[in-house]
Design an enzyme around this catalytic site. Structure first.
Site, PDB file in Angstrom:
ATOM      1  N   LYS A 244       0.880  -1.172   0.000  1.00  0.00           N
ATOM      2  CA  LYS A 244       0.000   0.000   0.000  1.00  0.00           C
ATOM      3  C   LYS A 244       0.914   1.219   0.000  1.00  0.00           C
ATOM      4  O   LYS A 244       1.697   1.411   0.927  1.00  0.00           O
ATOM      5  CB  LYS A 244      -0.888  -0.001   1.238  1.00  0.00           C
ATOM      6  CG  LYS A 244      -1.676   1.304   1.408  1.00  0.00           C
ATOM      7  CD  LYS A 244      -2.537   1.279   2.658  1.00  0.00           C
ATOM      8  CE  LYS A 244      -2.855   2.684   3.112  1.00  0.00           C
ATOM      9  NZ  LYS A 244      -3.647   2.714   4.343  1.00  0.00           N
TER      10      LYS A 244
ATOM     11  N   ALA B 275      -9.417   5.259   4.865  1.00  0.00           N
ATOM     12  CA  ALA B 275      -9.153   6.406   5.748  1.00  0.00           C
ATOM     13  C   ALA B 275     -10.388   7.249   5.989  1.00  0.00           C
ATOM     14  O   ALA B 275     -11.128   7.617   5.066  1.00  0.00           O
ATOM     15  CB  ALA B 275      -8.016   7.295   5.223  1.00  0.00           C
TER      16      ALA B 275
ATOM     17  N   THR C 105      -8.671   2.963  12.470  1.00  0.00           N
ATOM     18  CA  THR C 105      -8.963   3.736  13.686  1.00  0.00           C
ATOM     19  C   THR C 105     -10.345   3.443  14.260  1.00  0.00           C
ATOM     20  O   THR C 105     -10.489   3.253  15.472  1.00  0.00           O
ATOM     21  CB  THR C 105      -8.860   5.238  13.389  1.00  0.00           C
ATOM     22  OG1 THR C 105      -7.525   5.532  12.962  1.00  0.00           O
ATOM     23  CG2 THR C 105      -9.209   6.077  14.605  1.00  0.00           C
TER      24      THR C 105
END
Lengths: 255, 67
Positions: A97, A184, A207
């Site tokens: 990535k 993201a 996250t």
């Protein structure tokens, strides 16, 4: 119903990709990866300090996963390329990535450097998954440079703001013939479902899972949302209307 | 002793030390480690044959948490 996710000719078992950062413990990370059903798992590459147990993270990733190192830390193409080569030398395989992020405040990627790195690494046989700011022209450049997928950001890393870039992602999904993996900023399962409903091939979340009060449960929630969003996309989402249209007949009232 | 840099820090090591020996004293899991010597990747096949010299900069990497 057959709906395989194919990236670079390889069948990927899950449309939910998961990161390994920010978990409160290795055990929680492991349970979360299991609950997610993810096939592709991202890791970073870092220097080994003397005395630190290395390879520990690999022991806590359940078996049967594809390891996808990221080039986090790279600020430009040359740093990203270097990290990718090191990751492969460390036995990670060909998946990479690309993160080329010059700015530490917003962590937004530098598309031009990402494209340069993609071209170099694709030529070296890497399966290149570029993380980029959703711009259609750059998406086409990444495709032409040999990217195996496109990874447009939904919102800045770690912000949990959701699919802020929805209109640009939608355009890229419609116009570029490569799997689009929104990566993201997705903060809750409904964000992931939204990305899948508009045609994304997959999502990557870190996250929002690792930072949840119960990460393994949140991983499960995301997995369900990804499946749900994909089913909705395949089922054909109804268009938005400006005027009401009754669901029950407007005749034969009991009055 | 020869002076080299390991992960950015100055270090004195025995002359004739190979990359392989250095890696093995830094980590118990050499299989998931990558090494760069003066900026270039040294593949595991070459570790035993690569002898460190005065002024060399070695970097040792492995996988870590990240998204």
């Amino acid at each position: 119903m057959k709906d395989p996710l194919i990236i670079a000719g390889r069948r990927i078992r899950s449309r939910f990709l998961i990161g390994t950062g920010k978990f409160p413990s290795d055990a929680v990370m492991r349970r979360s990866i299991e609950a997610s059903g993810a096939h592709i798992v991202t890791v970073a590459l870092r220097r080994v300090d003397a005395g630190a147990g290395t390879g520990n993270i690999l022991e806590h990733i359940p078996p049967g996963r594809i390891l996808m190192p990221n080039t986090s830390g790279a600020r430009d193409a040359s740093e990203a390329v270097r990290i990718a080569r090191l990751a492969r030398a460390a036995g990670a395989g060909d998946w990479i990535k690309i993160e080329a992020i010059p700015d530490n405040r917003h962590l937004l990627p530098d598309n031009a450097e990402t494209i340069k790195a993609t071209e170099i690494l694709a030529r070296e046989g890497f399966i290149v998954m570029p993380y980029f700011n959703p711009d259609l022209a750059d998406a086409r450049r990444l495709r032409d440079a040999g990217a195996a997928s496109l990874m447009p950001l939904g919102a800045p890393i770690g912000t949990n703001k959701g699919l802020c870039t929805r209109e640009l992602v939608r355009i890229i999904v419609d116009e570029v013939d490569l799997p689009v993996i929104v990566d993201a900023g997705l903060g809750r399962p409904s964000h992931a479902a939204e990305a899948m409903e508009l045609g994304a091939a997959a999502v990557l979340v870190n996250t929002a899972v690792a930072g949840a009060a119960d990460p393994a449960r949140m991983a499960e929630a995301f997995a369900l949302a990804v499946k749900s969003g994909r089913l909705a996309y395949l089922a054909g989402v109804c268009p938005v209307r400006e005027e009401a249209e009754a669901s029950s007949p407007l005749t034969g009232f009991l009055r | 002793m020869i002076a080299i840099r390991i992960n950015g820090k100055n270090s004195d090591v025995s002359p004739g030390l190979t990359v392989d020996a250095l890696v093995r004293c830094r980590t118990i899991r050499p299989k998931s480690v990558a090494v760069a010597l003066n900026g270039s990747v040294v593949v595991p096949d070459q570790w035993k044959r690569t002898i460190l010299r005065d002024g060399d900069a070695v970097e040792i990497f492995s996988f870590f948490y990240g998204g």
